[in-house]
Each structure stands twice: as structure tokens, then as C-alpha cells.
Design a protein around this motif. Structure first.
Motif: not given
Length: 507
Positions: A212-214, A231-236, A311-313, A353-357
Motif C-alpha cells: 500500500x501507498x499513501x 493509481x493507474x499502477x496500483x489501484x486501490x 499498513x502503508x509501505x 519508502x518514497x515513490x516520486x513518479x
């Protein structure tokens, strides 16, 4: 992905250089000279300009493997001087400096200057000069002062130019970059943002897998596009948190919810925290204190919501390329979560962990990605809006009454600009509620109401701005609508100051 690697030595034009190369259909990436350098997929290397002298004690340098890589290299300004020094040439101050528009003459046939006039104007900015070339190099152009303007080692595909091809003041600048990128580095020139979107979705999916991501969604361009891409990548598995601090424009919170939750189906939590923010702002009149309070409170609200489900990574951020480069230039070499749209920084102790698309993209590219993803233009091309929101457009203390007044006034102004086709013509437009009250007459009765100021500016990046020359008849319409529809307002003025000396926002 094949790319042109730009090593930045502090030039004010580095971002522009990267952008010019992308416009040629070649992906470019900027790194700092002291970053760890990977040459994987690199088809060409550009050494940028910079403010230092190559003989300064702490002058920026590059590792020797760059010079021995057999990858084509182009040194610009400081980059040219650094190449000369490292390869055995000589750089000196000869008492002649060249700044601004300068004429140069091509003296040798070269791939770098193919299909370019023999004499043309360039943009110079140097006081150090290459006086002796490294072995096996030759001069390919000179200035009217006899100074070396460009050199090359054709066999090793190493080139140096003393001027800046990326700025519009240089004639044939794009031709020179195209010659280097396409003809010398053999880039295909077919990179597009559609390729970027497809690759990025796959990349995010591979990184996040089923975790999960936030994201803190503001409704601004960067966070909106980052949210949609993820959202296109991991949806809900993506949860978006929208903190409504009550300082937004009229109906803005409802529009964000409608767009992202109701229409696109993103897992969105809207936190209505207006009363909480207003309580913290009660009695506060200093603009910097307002900003600080809003930033701190935003962090607390976001933390509280995030802890409800731990429960976010991953934490998704709308960091864009300009943020990355500016952060690096300020000397920050560690990943630090950036300020959330000027509201305030999220704390380091969030163990995610960071996701910076979007960190490889510039603002206009982010908007284009948003269009590819199907986001409405109302979000992508909205005028800039400060993180503290209307709090810094209310001079003095922020109250619920003043917020309601300003929202109505601002909405009338923006709607009128849209109706008349002027919203797209100005860079930013907004209203300011002042603490000044003036006498007016409504319905044959004396009315003691507020003075509001309208502000509209023309700019590119907001560093400088001029006031917009909106036609008088449009301003007249806006003024009449405001005073007729908002009885608490008795006077409307138009701000005709430029930046500098004024700033765009009033606080």
C-alpha cells in the motif's frame, strides 16, 4: 532508457538545457557533479556551465572514468574550461571578459556546427578563457576578440563551447544541440511522454507490488498527476488524503472530491479541518506566522490520518524536476521529503519508502502527462495557488466571515476572466481582502464595507512578473459584480505593481 546525462556545475540554465534536449525527442537527466554517476544507458554527456573558476581551491570536478568512457562529451562554458584543464590544456584570465551577445566565426568544418551560418551571435558569460588546447584538439570557432569559442577532438568525440546554446539569445542553439544529440550521440529522437507514462506505470507496479501507498493530495497539478499515475499502477492500494483546511477557493474541496473519488474512483479520504485551522489562526496577523501555523497543522492532520491505518509501505510525493535540482543546489544531498506545496514539510520520522513518479519531469511535462492520463484541464491549467491558501490573501487576522467574503469575491473575478477569455491570457489572478473599510452607498443608504484588491500578473516562472493589462471594460464588469453581489464590499481597486519591486502575493 537511453539518455543524455547532464552533469550540473551550478549553471542557472541547467534546467533549460535539459528541457531543450527533451524537446529534441531525447530523454535527458540532470545530476550534480558530486553525485554517484552511473553511465548505464548514457549515449552522451554534457558538462554544464557554472559560476566557479577551474582553478578555485574547491572547484567542481568530475571523475576520470567520464573522460575515458568513450561516450561523446560536450562541455559548455565552465564545462569546456574543465575539459581543457583536465586534458592538459590551459585556462587563464587574459583581461578580456565576454558577457551577453557576442559574435563568433566558425573556422573549421565540424559535425557540431553542421548546417549553421559561418558567423552568428551567441550568449557568453565568462571571464576565464581557454588559451592553450589539450593535445589532439583543434579550434573550431573564435570570437571577434580572437578568443577560442569552441574546440573539438573529433576522434574521441569531445567538444567544448564557451557559449550557451540552450538560451534563445544564441542563434542556431537548437541546431547545435541537435547536432550533438542526434548526429554525434546517435540518439533516435523519438522519446515521448507517452513512453514515459507507460514505463512509469510498470516501474511503480514493480516497486510497490501488492503493498500500500499513501499520498497527501492537495488538488494542485503536481500531487494530482502523481496520484493519478500511481493509481493507474496500483489501484486501490493507493490511499489519498485531502486535508481541507478551509482556506481553499469556493467549492474547491467539493470539486477535488468529485474529480478523484466520485469520477475516477480513487481511494480518497477528505479531512474537514476548517475549524481546527481557524482556531490555530485566531488573533494571528503576521503572514510568516500564518504560514508556519498552517504548515505545522497540516503535518499533524496528515500524521493522524496516516496512523489510522499503519499498513502503508510507501509515501507518494509530487516532487518534480525543478524541486530535485533546487534541493541539490542548496547542498542537501540526502532525500528529504519536500515541502508540501509551500505548506510545510512532512516529518522525516514517517517510516515509509518514497515513490516520486514525476521527479524526472518539468512542470509543462507534468501537465502533458496529466492530459495523457485524462485529468481535466481545470486542474492541469489552473493558476498557481499558494499552499497557505486564502490565509495570505486576507491581510490581518483570518476569520470565517472574511474567508466567506473573499471566496465570493475571488470566484466572481475568476469566473469573469473565464467568460471573457482572459483566464488563459494571464499567469495568475486573484483577489485580496484588506482590513481597510471605506464608505459606500447601497440602496440610498450609507454602507461601511471592505476594500478588496484585484491582482493579475503575466509571468513565466514567477521569478519576475508584470501586471496584466486587462481591458477596462472587463475590470468594470468585475467591480460592478463584486459590489452588487457582495454587499460587505464597498470598494474595488486593481493592483498595477510589478515584481520586482513588489511580490505577486500580498503576504
Amino acid at each position: 532508457m537511453e539518455k543524455i546525462l547532464i552533469i550540473d556545475f551550478g549553471s542557472q540554465y541547467t534546467q533549460l538545457l535539459a528541457k531543450r534536449i527533451r524537446e529534441l525527442g531525447a530523454y535527458s537527466e540532470v545530476i550534480q557533479y558530486d553525485d554517484k554517476i552511473s553511465l548505464k544507458d548514457v549515449k552522451g554527456i554534457i558538462l554544464s556551465g557554472g559560476p566557479d573558476s577551474v582553478y578555485d581551491e574547491l572547484a567542481p570536478d568530475i571523475p576520470k572514468e567520464i573522460l575515458n568512457s568513450n561516450i561523446p562529451i560536450l562541455g559548455i562554458c565552465y564545462g569546456m574550461q574543465l575539459l581543457a584543464k583536465l586534458l592538459g590544456g590551459k585556462v587563464e584570465q587574459i583581461g578580456i571578459a565576454e558577457y551577453g551577445k557576442t559574435k563568433i566565426r566558425i573556422v573549421e568544418k565540424t559535425k557540431l556546427f553542421e548546417n549553421i551560418d559561418k558567423e552568428f551571435n551567441v550568449w557568453m558569460s565568462h571571464k576565464d578563457t581557454v588559451t592553450n588546447l589539450p593535445e589532439s584538439f583543434k579550434i573550431i570557432s573564435k570570437t571577434d576578440n580572437g578568443i577560442i569559442a569552441a574546440f573539438e577532438n573529433q576522434k574521441n568525440k569531445i567538444y567544448g563551447i564557451q557559449f550557451h546554446p540552450e538560451v534563445r539569445h544564441t542563434d542556431f542553439g537548437n541546431n547545435i544541440l541537435k547536432n550533438f544529440v542526434i548526429k554525434i550521440c546517435k540518439m533516435q529522437g523519438n522519446w515521448t511522454l507517452i513512453d514515459f507514462v507507460e514505463e512509469k506505470i510498470k516501474e511503480i507496479r514493480n516497486i510497490a507490488k501488492n503493498k500500500k501507498a499513501i499520498i497527501a493530495l492537495s488538488g494542485g497539478v503536481d500531487s494530482s498527476v502523481a496520484a493519478m499515475l500511481t493509481y493507474k499502477a496500483i489501484g486501490h492500494n493507493l490511499k489519498a488524503i485531502f486535508v481541507n483546511h478551509g482556506l481553499l477557493r469556493l467549492n474547491e474541496a467539493e470539486e477535488v472530491k468529485s474529480t478523484f473519488k466520485d469520477y475516477y474512483g480513487i481511494n480518497l479520504t477528505v479531512v474537514n479541518a476548517e475549524d481546527r485551522f481557524l482556531k490555530r489562526l485566531k488573533g494571528i496577523t503576521d503572514p510568516e506566522e500564518k504560514r508556519k501555523i498552517i504548515g505545522e497543522e497540516f503535518i499533524r492532520v496528515f500524521e493522524e490520518e496516516a496512523k489510522k491505518d499503519e499498513n502503508y509501505d510507501f509515501l507518494v510525493q509530487g516532487t518534480i524536476y525543478s524541486d530535485v535540482i533546487e534541493s541539490a543546489k542548496s547542498g542537501k544531498k540526502t532525500y528529504k521529503i519536500k515541502s508540501h506545496h509551500n505548506v510545510g514539510g512532512l516529518p522525516d520520522q514517517i517510516n515509509l519508502k518514497l515513490i516520486e513518479p514525476l521527479r524526472e519531469l518539468f512542470k509543462d511535462e507534468v501537465r502533458s502527462v496529466g492530459e495523457i492520463l485524462g485529468l481535466p484541464k481545470e486542474i492541469l491549467y489552473r493558476h498557481p495557488f499558494p499552499g497557505p491558501g486564502l490565509a495570505i490573501r486576507i491581510i490581518g487576522e483570518v476569520t470565517k466571515e472574511k474567508l466567506q467574503l473573499l471566496k465570493k469575491v475571488d470566484d466572481i473575478f475568476i469566473k469573469t476572466l473565464r467568460e471573457t477569455g482572459w483566464y488563459e491570457k494571464v499567469w495568475q489572478a486573484f483577489a485580496v481582502l484588506t482590513p481597510i473599510k471605506t464608505v459606500g452607498v447601497t440602496g440610498d443608504k450609507r454602507n461601511y464595507g471592505y476594500l478588496v484588491a484585484l491582482r493579475a500578473v503575466d509571468s513565466i516562472e514567477g521569478m519576475t512578473a508584470d501586471w496584466s493589462k486587462i481591458p477596462y471594460e472587463i475590470l468594470d464588469t468585475v467591480s460592478r459584480r463584486i459590489t452588487n453581489q457582495v454587499e460587505e464590499i464597498t470598494r474595488v481597486v486593481y493592483d498595477i505593481s510589478s515584481k520586482p519591486p513588489s511580490t505577486i502575493e500580498w503576504e
